[in-house]
Motif scaffolding. Structure first.
Motif, short mmCIF file in Angstrom:
data_model
loop_
_atom_site.label_atom_id
_atom_site.label_comp_id
_atom_site.label_asym_id
_atom_site.label_seq_id
_atom_site.Cartn_x
_atom_site.Cartn_y
_atom_site.Cartn_z
N PRO A 65 0.82 -1.21 0.00
CA PRO A 65 0.00 0.00 0.00
C PRO A 65 0.86 1.27 0.00
O PRO A 65 1.94 1.30 0.59
CB PRO A 65 -0.82 -0.11 1.29
N ALA A 66 0.37 2.30 -0.67
CA ALA A 66 1.13 3.54 -0.81
C ALA A 66 1.33 4.25 0.54
O ALA A 66 2.35 4.87 0.76
CB ALA A 66 0.43 4.47 -1.78
N GLN A 67 0.35 4.14 1.45
CA GLN A 67 0.44 4.88 2.70
C GLN A 67 0.61 3.96 3.91
O GLN A 67 0.31 4.35 5.02
CB GLN A 67 -0.81 5.73 2.87
N GLY A 68 1.04 2.76 3.74
CA GLY A 68 1.21 1.84 4.86
C GLY A 68 -0.03 1.00 5.10
O GLY A 68 -1.12 1.34 4.64
N ALA A 69 0.14 -0.06 5.83
CA ALA A 69 -0.97 -0.98 6.08
C ALA A 69 -1.61 -0.71 7.43
O ALA A 69 -0.96 -0.30 8.38
CB ALA A 69 -0.46 -2.42 6.04
N GLU A 70 -2.91 -0.94 7.50
CA GLU A 70 -3.67 -0.83 8.74
C GLU A 70 -4.28 -2.19 9.05
O GLU A 70 -4.49 -2.99 8.14
CB GLU A 70 -4.78 0.21 8.59
N PRO A 71 -4.59 -2.47 10.32
CA PRO A 71 -5.24 -3.74 10.66
C PRO A 71 -6.61 -3.85 9.99
O PRO A 71 -7.23 -2.82 9.68
CB PRO A 71 -5.39 -3.69 12.17
N PRO A 72 -7.09 -5.08 9.74
CA PRO A 72 -8.40 -5.22 9.11
C PRO A 72 -9.53 -4.73 10.01
O PRO A 72 -9.42 -4.77 11.23
CB PRO A 72 -8.52 -6.73 8.87
N CYS A 73 -10.60 -4.25 9.39
CA CYS A 73 -11.77 -3.79 10.13
C CYS A 73 -12.54 -5.02 10.63
O CYS A 73 -12.93 -5.87 9.83
CB CYS A 73 -12.66 -2.96 9.22
N PRO A 74 -12.77 -5.17 11.94
CA PRO A 74 -13.42 -6.37 12.47
C PRO A 74 -14.85 -6.55 11.98
O PRO A 74 -15.33 -7.67 11.89
CB PRO A 74 -13.38 -6.18 13.98
N THR A 75 -15.54 -5.47 11.62
CA THR A 75 -16.91 -5.63 11.14
C THR A 75 -16.97 -5.96 9.65
O THR A 75 -17.86 -6.67 9.21
CB THR A 75 -17.75 -4.36 11.41
N LYS A 76 -16.00 -5.47 8.88
CA LYS A 76 -16.00 -5.73 7.44
C LYS A 76 -15.26 -7.00 7.07
O LYS A 76 -15.58 -7.64 6.07
CB LYS A 76 -15.37 -4.54 6.69
N GLN A 77 -14.21 -7.38 7.83
CA GLN A 77 -13.42 -8.56 7.51
C GLN A 77 -13.15 -9.40 8.77
O GLN A 77 -12.01 -9.60 9.17
CB GLN A 77 -12.09 -8.15 6.87
N PRO A 78 -14.20 -9.94 9.40
CA PRO A 78 -14.00 -10.71 10.63
C PRO A 78 -13.18 -11.98 10.42
O PRO A 78 -12.55 -12.46 11.35
CB PRO A 78 -15.42 -11.03 11.10
N ASP A 79 -13.17 -12.50 9.19
CA ASP A 79 -12.42 -13.73 8.90
C ASP A 79 -10.91 -13.51 8.97
O ASP A 79 -10.15 -14.47 9.05
CB ASP A 79 -12.80 -14.29 7.54
#
Length: 86
Positions: free
Chosen positions: A53-67
């Motif tokens: 990613p151009a601006q760094g990675a963030e943790p996944p959103c628990p509601t959008k990507q719980p898997d």
């Protein structure tokens, strides 16, 4: 991730792993075929990052990507420190 026994080509399980370098882990495996039961080790490593990613990675959103949240039943092969199981 499927690991095959180098002796009989049956499925094998990863029983332990340890950090070797920043990009590589040593995997300790055992064949599930009771007539074989070969134990062996191998390496899991990253060769290169193809795209990041151009601006760094963030943790996944628990509601959008719980898997993508941590499953306590799975071993984290890329963890630098062993986890305490209690």
């Amino acid at each position: 991730m499927l690991v095959r026994c180098p002796t009989c080509l049956s499925k094998a399980i990863i029983v332990a792993s340890e950090q070797y370098t920043q990009e590589t882990r040593v995997l300790y495996c055992q064949c599930k075929n009771l007539n074989c039961s070969t134990t062996f080790k191998g390496l899991l490593s990253f060769e290169e990052i193809i795209r990041s990613p151009a601006q760094g990675a963030e943790p996944p959103c628990p509601t959008k990507q719980p898997d993508l949240l941590k499953d306590p039943r799975q071993m984290d092969l890329l963890a630098c420190e062993p986890e305490n199981e209690g």
